[in-house]
Enzyme design. Sequence first.
Site, mmCIF file in Angstrom:
data_model
loop_
_atom_site.group_PDB
_atom_site.id
_atom_site.type_symbol
_atom_site.label_atom_id
_atom_site.label_comp_id
_atom_site.label_asym_id
_atom_site.label_seq_id
_atom_site.Cartn_x
_atom_site.Cartn_y
_atom_site.Cartn_z
ATOM 1 N N HIS A 172 0.851 -1.198 0.000
ATOM 2 C CA HIS A 172 0.000 0.000 0.000
ATOM 3 C C HIS A 172 0.883 1.243 0.000
ATOM 4 O O HIS A 172 1.885 1.308 0.725
ATOM 5 C CB HIS A 172 -0.904 -0.003 1.236
ATOM 6 C CG HIS A 172 -1.775 1.205 1.352
ATOM 7 N ND1 HIS A 172 -2.729 1.526 0.416
ATOM 8 C CD2 HIS A 172 -1.837 2.182 2.291
ATOM 9 C CE1 HIS A 172 -3.349 2.632 0.768
ATOM 10 N NE2 HIS A 172 -2.831 3.062 1.900
ATOM 11 N N ASN A 173 0.535 2.226 -0.844
ATOM 12 C CA ASN A 173 1.357 3.443 -0.956
ATOM 13 C C ASN A 173 2.829 3.076 -1.145
ATOM 14 O O ASN A 173 3.711 3.554 -0.419
ATOM 15 C CB ASN A 173 1.186 4.327 0.280
ATOM 16 C CG ASN A 173 -0.176 4.998 0.324
ATOM 17 O OD1 ASN A 173 -0.932 4.948 -0.635
ATOM 18 N ND2 ASN A 173 -0.510 5.603 1.457
ATOM 19 N N GLU A 202 0.935 -0.428 -5.459
ATOM 20 C CA GLU A 202 0.000 0.676 -5.640
ATOM 21 C C GLU A 202 0.708 1.872 -6.264
ATOM 22 O O GLU A 202 1.825 2.227 -5.871
ATOM 23 C CB GLU A 202 -0.625 1.101 -4.307
ATOM 24 C CG GLU A 202 -1.673 2.180 -4.502
ATOM 25 C CD GLU A 202 -2.380 2.576 -3.225
ATOM 26 O OE1 GLU A 202 -3.563 2.936 -3.285
ATOM 27 O OE2 GLU A 202 -1.742 2.529 -2.154
ATOM 28 N N ASP A 204 -0.355 5.790 -7.150
ATOM 29 C CA ASP A 204 -1.317 6.890 -7.105
ATOM 30 C C ASP A 204 -0.929 7.917 -8.165
ATOM 31 O O ASP A 204 0.111 8.575 -8.038
ATOM 32 C CB ASP A 204 -1.337 7.546 -5.722
ATOM 33 C CG ASP A 204 -1.942 6.636 -4.667
ATOM 34 O OD1 ASP A 204 -2.478 5.583 -5.043
ATOM 35 O OD2 ASP A 204 -1.872 6.978 -3.475
ATOM 36 N N HIS A 217 1.244 11.021 -2.825
ATOM 37 C CA HIS A 217 0.063 10.874 -1.992
ATOM 38 C C HIS A 217 -0.757 12.158 -2.109
ATOM 39 O O HIS A 217 -0.408 13.176 -1.506
ATOM 40 C CB HIS A 217 0.470 10.601 -0.540
ATOM 41 C CG HIS A 217 -0.588 9.922 0.263
ATOM 42 N ND1 HIS A 217 -0.711 10.070 1.616
ATOM 43 C CD2 HIS A 217 -1.588 9.082 -0.113
ATOM 44 C CE1 HIS A 217 -1.731 9.351 2.055
ATOM 45 N NE2 HIS A 217 -2.282 8.749 1.014
ATOM 46 N N GLU A 251 -4.322 3.911 -8.771
ATOM 47 C CA GLU A 251 -5.322 4.849 -8.240
ATOM 48 C C GLU A 251 -5.237 6.082 -9.125
ATOM 49 O O GLU A 251 -4.363 6.924 -8.983
ATOM 50 C CB GLU A 251 -5.025 5.192 -6.773
ATOM 51 C CG GLU A 251 -6.109 6.053 -6.146
ATOM 52 C CD GLU A 251 -5.845 6.335 -4.678
ATOM 53 O OE1 GLU A 251 -5.782 7.535 -4.329
ATOM 54 O OE2 GLU A 251 -5.700 5.370 -3.899
#
Length: 291
Positions: A172-173, A202, A204, A217, A251
């Site tokens: 995650h991230n 992930e 983003d 982020h 994302e």
Amino acid sequence: MEENRWFLSLIQNEFRTGKIDFDSTMKLLENLQMPFDFVHVKHVFKKIVDKRKAHVINIEDFRAIYRTIVHRPEFNELFRAYSQNSKILADIELIEFLRREQYETESCETTALEIILKYEPIEEVRKRRQMSFEGFIRYLSSEDCSIFKNDHKTVYQDMNHSLCDYFISSSHNTYLISDQLIGPSDLWGYSSALLKGCRCLEIDCWDGSNNEPIVYHGHTLTSKILFRSVIQVIDKYAFMASDYPVVLSLENHCSLKQQEVMAQHLENILGDKLLSSTIGDTVVTQLPSPE
């Protein structure tokens, strides 16, 4: 004293020019025959060279790296608990350790000697049937002390079920290497995760300047990295630790225009590695298997 002489004799030749780079650091650690985690060493090395604003380290820097790998406080506590002088484990002290901590109940004397001969790196200490702290940590870090099943180090499950039937090692991230509000985004997050065997990353994605999508982020003060650079790192490291598929969890906050740029980077950089059509039959009833 013997321990210091042994250590210095091994590393001084490598530092005859005064400083060494990352590759030489890795080779020296391998020569010292200590198990270590590549990603952890790279992280510690990077912290040191970033602080010094150079790409090489000196002999004291190397000793600091070595200590972070092997001189764990719990090892030191155990060693001091059984060593009368906190410098050497006599054979009877090692036997006591094996009985009380390792639950060895049979042939402890033979086992202790085998451990000393196998793991003690200092010849003078080995001849006296004793164990230095260096030998002790080599033993505790070895396969003989691992609680992990050896036959589980390779894939032992049936990997022919649908992909959604498995727990997938996910990150995650992935781009964050510190906190989620003001910390840095770094490509090292992706190489580190992949080298650990992670199979889901992930990313983003947000609109960046010059029509180049960026990764960070969103709505925070974390730093930004190029989407293109992230895909290049993934292309390089995706299958170093595992041959099984890598899932890119996008994302996506980009405009249609920059989504097109994302698609171009995925296709151009990953090439044949990118799954862009169904496998086998045109009518798909379930996800493909990891195999």
